[in-house]
Structure formats: structure tokens, C-alpha cells
Design a protein around this motif. Structure first.
Motif, PDB file in Angstrom:
ATOM      1  N   UNK A   1      36.289  -1.296   7.548  1.00 47.21           N
ATOM      2  CA  UNK A   1      37.331  -1.404   8.396  1.00 47.21           C
ATOM      3  C   UNK A   1      37.855   0.095   8.811  1.00 47.21           C
ATOM      4  N   UNK A   2      36.834   0.680   9.587  1.00 51.68           N
ATOM      5  CA  UNK A   2      37.350   2.096   9.918  1.00 51.68           C
ATOM      6  C   UNK A   2      38.587   2.595  10.244  1.00 51.68           C
ATOM      7  N   UNK A   3      39.157   1.576  10.998  1.00 52.63           N
ATOM      8  CA  UNK A   3      40.776   1.906  11.582  1.00 52.63           C
ATOM      9  C   UNK A   3      41.485   2.028  10.339  1.00 52.63           C
ATOM     10  N   UNK A   4      41.233   1.329   9.069  1.00 47.53           N
ATOM     11  CA  UNK A   4      42.035   1.555   7.921  1.00 47.53           C
ATOM     12  C   UNK A   4      41.810   2.691   7.121  1.00 47.53           C
ATOM     13  N   UNK A   5      40.563   3.262   7.253  1.00 52.00           N
ATOM     14  CA  UNK A   5      40.042   4.290   6.686  1.00 52.00           C
ATOM     15  C   UNK A   5      40.855   5.503   7.328  1.00 52.00           C
ATOM     16  N   UNK A   6      40.773   5.402   8.565  1.00 54.71           N
ATOM     17  CA  UNK A   6      41.615   6.589   9.350  1.00 54.71           C
ATOM     18  C   UNK A   6      43.163   6.858   8.967  1.00 54.71           C
ATOM     19  N   UNK A   7      43.648   5.416   8.611  1.00 53.66           N
ATOM     20  CA  UNK A   7      45.130   5.410   8.248  1.00 53.66           C
ATOM     21  C   UNK A   7      45.284   5.790   7.003  1.00 53.66           C
ATOM     22  N   UNK A   8      44.380   5.441   5.859  1.00 61.58           N
ATOM     23  CA  UNK A   8      44.432   6.070   4.609  1.00 61.58           C
ATOM     24  C   UNK A   8      44.369   7.659   4.618  1.00 61.58           C
ATOM     25  N   UNK A   9      43.480   8.288   5.268  1.00 58.80           N
ATOM     26  CA  UNK A   9      43.543   9.576   5.455  1.00 58.80           C
ATOM     27  C   UNK A   9      44.456  10.411   5.852  1.00 58.80           C
ATOM     28  N   UNK A  10      45.139   9.825   6.705  1.00 64.73           N
ATOM     29  CA  UNK A  10      46.465  10.156   7.475  1.00 64.73           C
ATOM     30  C   UNK A  10      47.531   9.871   6.334  1.00 64.73           C
ATOM     31  N   UNK A  11      47.898   8.665   5.828  1.00 65.64           N
ATOM     32  CA  UNK A  11      49.011   8.572   4.927  1.00 65.64           C
ATOM     33  C   UNK A  11      48.935   8.981   3.791  1.00 65.64           C
TER      34      UNK A  11
ATOM     35  N   UNK B   1      30.810   9.023  -8.124  1.00 67.64           N
ATOM     36  CA  UNK B   1      30.419   8.665  -9.552  1.00 67.64           C
ATOM     37  C   UNK B   1      29.264   7.692  -9.450  1.00 67.64           C
ATOM     38  N   UNK B   2      28.113   7.924 -10.168  1.00 64.61           N
ATOM     39  CA  UNK B   2      26.876   7.349 -10.112  1.00 64.61           C
ATOM     40  C   UNK B   2      27.002   5.868 -10.403  1.00 64.61           C
ATOM     41  N   UNK B   3      27.698   5.426 -11.264  1.00 65.07           N
ATOM     42  CA  UNK B   3      28.017   4.140 -11.402  1.00 65.07           C
ATOM     43  C   UNK B   3      28.624   3.159 -10.251  1.00 65.07           C
ATOM     44  N   UNK B   4      29.831   3.743  -9.760  1.00 64.95           N
ATOM     45  CA  UNK B   4      30.485   3.309  -8.799  1.00 64.95           C
ATOM     46  C   UNK B   4      29.821   3.180  -7.641  1.00 64.95           C
ATOM     47  N   UNK B   5      29.045   4.265  -7.139  1.00 64.25           N
ATOM     48  CA  UNK B   5      28.262   4.596  -6.012  1.00 64.25           C
ATOM     49  C   UNK B   5      27.127   3.334  -6.043  1.00 64.25           C
TER      50      UNK B   5
ATOM     51  N   UNK C   1      40.072   3.099  -6.515  1.00 61.74           N
ATOM     52  CA  UNK C   1      38.995   3.404  -5.644  1.00 61.74           C
ATOM     53  C   UNK C   1      38.305   2.095  -5.204  1.00 61.74           C
ATOM     54  N   UNK C   2      38.113   1.278  -5.885  1.00 59.94           N
ATOM     55  CA  UNK C   2      37.456   0.011  -5.324  1.00 59.94           C
ATOM     56  C   UNK C   2      38.329  -0.468  -4.231  1.00 59.94           C
ATOM     57  N   UNK C   3      39.343  -0.760  -4.455  1.00 66.42           N
ATOM     58  CA  UNK C   3      40.233  -1.279  -3.462  1.00 66.42           C
ATOM     59  C   UNK C   3      40.265  -0.802  -2.244  1.00 66.42           C
ATOM     60  N   UNK C   4      40.551   0.511  -2.193  1.00 69.07           N
ATOM     61  CA  UNK C   4      40.629   1.385  -1.000  1.00 69.07           C
ATOM     62  C   UNK C   4      39.087   1.636  -0.438  1.00 69.07           C
ATOM     63  N   UNK C   5      38.107   1.994  -1.102  1.00 68.34           N
ATOM     64  CA  UNK C   5      36.838   2.190  -0.538  1.00 68.34           C
ATOM     65  C   UNK C   5      36.190   0.880   0.082  1.00 68.34           C
ATOM     66  N   UNK C   6      36.263   0.032  -0.625  1.00 68.55           N
ATOM     67  CA  UNK C   6      35.873  -1.432  -0.072  1.00 68.55           C
ATOM     68  C   UNK C   6      36.424  -1.776   1.174  1.00 68.55           C
TER      69      UNK C   6
ATOM     70  N   UNK D   1      42.942   9.581  -0.696  1.00 68.70           N
ATOM     71  CA  UNK D   1      41.636   9.580   0.031  1.00 68.70           C
ATOM     72  C   UNK D   1      40.703  10.185  -0.605  1.00 68.70           C
ATOM     73  N   UNK D   2      40.994  11.514  -1.044  1.00 69.98           N
ATOM     74  CA  UNK D   2      40.071  12.486  -1.766  1.00 69.98           C
ATOM     75  C   UNK D   2      39.699  11.947  -3.025  1.00 69.98           C
ATOM     76  N   UNK D   3      40.750  11.297  -3.770  1.00 67.13           N
ATOM     77  CA  UNK D   3      40.372  10.850  -4.869  1.00 67.13           C
ATOM     78  C   UNK D   3      39.338   9.521  -5.044  1.00 67.13           C
ATOM     79  N   UNK D   4      39.483   8.726  -3.854  1.00 67.10           N
ATOM     80  CA  UNK D   4      38.590   7.709  -3.954  1.00 67.10           C
ATOM     81  C   UNK D   4      37.209   8.221  -3.481  1.00 67.10           C
TER      82      UNK D   4
END
Length: 232
Positions: free
Chosen positions: A176-186, A200-204, A166-171, A191-194
Motif C-alpha cells: 500500500x504505497x499510500x501507507x509508505x508515504x505516511x510512514x516516511x512523513x510521520x 539484511x540478507x535473511x529478511x530480504x 520491520x516486517x510489520x511496516x515493510x509488508x 522508516x529508515x530502520x525498516x
């Protein structure tokens, strides 16, 4: 006294994965600034709390135990804080996910900035980055991960593998929004787990603190500047 001392640069990069584990477990830690890190790095290995080349370094203040290398620290915390599966297979899978995350961070920064990104090298790298995402997706699906439920390794509650992922991919995707689009597609289930994990309150709260303290920075330096020119 806080539970831990953490030596890592003031950026939300490799050390952020350790911060995520500590935050998820409700632990407290003291961050040490760049000058302190520089002094520690300049010390001889015999004088260091743990012989190391570069941060992160974590010190467990309950015992004085010190450790470097992100994967080693993550797995130590997982065992100490009961955030890894009890089976030998589950622990091995956790270590594999953490090592994969470390590899992704090395690759996204071209081994810590040994070279700078160009449009051509980024174009050639995107299929490999997508494959990394597909590896995460296949791992989760094999362990029962679905879009609205589940964990990466099929555990009843999130563990180190979920936090690190979660921290790896969300950070990365936040900056980098282009990477976000790639994650949602691939890797739509990952992406939903992330998204679930980062709500979650502590990670948020950790992500909000990172934005307050580090702004939009990611890994820093010239390598980040070159990454921002191509990951668009």
C-alpha cells in the motif's frame, strides 16, 4: 526435521512476523497448508497441541512445545533465540512493541474483517494510523534511534522489536504505497530502520519468498479487497 512447525494461512500478514523472527535467526520451519490448519482448528481444545482459536500456532520440534497467539510466540522465540534485551525493562519494552504491532494488524483489518472499509471510515482512521507510527518514532528516538544508525530499543544488535517492526511496516507499505508515504512523513527514523532491516540478507530473502508465494496479497478475503479500495 525442521526446527519448528508453523501453522498460518498462506498470506504475509500476522504470521509473517513470526516468519521474520525465525528467518532472522537462521532457523528452519515447515509451513502447514490451509487444510491442515482447518483440521486443527476443528479439533476440540483438548485434542489440540495447544488450545487455540486461530493461527498462528508454532511447534518447537526440539521439545514438542506448542504455542498460539502471535505476541506469545514472538516473545518465546525472543527468549529462546537470544533476541530480547537481558534486562526486565528491555523485555517488557519488547513485549509492548509486539503487542502494539498486533493492535495495528487488528485495526488495519477492522478486527479481522468484522466490517469493511469505506472511504469515510478510512479517512477517519488515517490520523490514528499516523499516531501509531508516531508512537514507534518516539519509542525509537528515546532509545537513541537515528536516521542512519541505531535500533528501536537501543540494543547493540537488532532484536525481536526491530524484526517485528520491520516486517510489520515493510509488508504493509510495500503493498500500500499510500501507507509508505505516511510512514516516511510521520516516522522518518523508523522508516529508515525498516529499510536497513529489510536489506539484511535473511529478511530480504524472506520478503522475496513472500512475493513469489503470495504475490501482492496482504491479509486476504473481502477485508483486503475493501482496504485496497481506500488505501490509495
Amino acid at each position: 526435521m525442521t526446527d519448528f512447525d508453523l501453522y498460518y494461512w498462506p498470506v504475509p500478514f500476522r504470521g509473517q512476523l513470526i516468519r521474520g523472527i525465525l528467518a532472522s535467526a537462521g532457523k528452519t520451519w515447515t509451513e502447514h497448508d490451509s487444510d491442515e490448519i482447518g483440521q486443527l482448528m476443528a479439533s476440540s481444545p483438548a485434542e489440540q497441541s495447544t488450545p487455540f482459536m486461530g493461527p498462528p500456532v508454532l511447534v518447537d520440534n526440539a521439545s514438542g512445545f506448542a504455542l498460539s497467539e502471535m505476541p506469545a510466540i514472538a516473545c518465546y522465540l525472543g527468549e529462546k533465540l537470544d533476541l530480547v534485551p537481558p534486562s526486565i525493562e528491555g523485555r517488557a519494552r519488547t513485549l509492548k512493541v509486539v503487542n502494539d504491532a498486533n493492535d495495528v494488524l487488528d485495526e488495519i483489518t477492522l478486527d479481522g474483517g468484522r466490517q469493511m472499509w469505506t472511504k469515510e471510515t478510512w479517512r477517519d482512521f488515517v490520523p490514528r494510523l499516523r499516531r501509531w507510527m508516531e508512537i514507534w518514532e518516539a519509542t525509537g528516538i528515546r532509545c537513541g534511534l537515528r536516521h542512519e544508525e541505531g535500533t528501536l530499543l537501543g540494543t547493540a544488535t537488532p532484536g525481536v522489536a526491530d524484526i517485528v517492526s520491520a516486517v510489520l511496516w515493510s509488508t504493509m507499505t510495500e503493498r500500500f504505497p499510500a501507507i509508505e508515504a505516511l510512514l516516511r512523513d510521520a516516522a522518518p527514523n523508523v522508516a529508515a530502520l525498516v529499510r536497513r532491516m529489510t536489506e539484511m540478507p535473511r529478511l530480504k530473502r524472506l520478503a522475496e519468498q513472500a512475493r513469489d508465494e503470495y504475490g501482492s496479497s496482504y491479509c486476504g478475503g473481502e477485508i483486503e479487497q475493501s482496504l485496497r479500495k481506500v488505501a490509495v
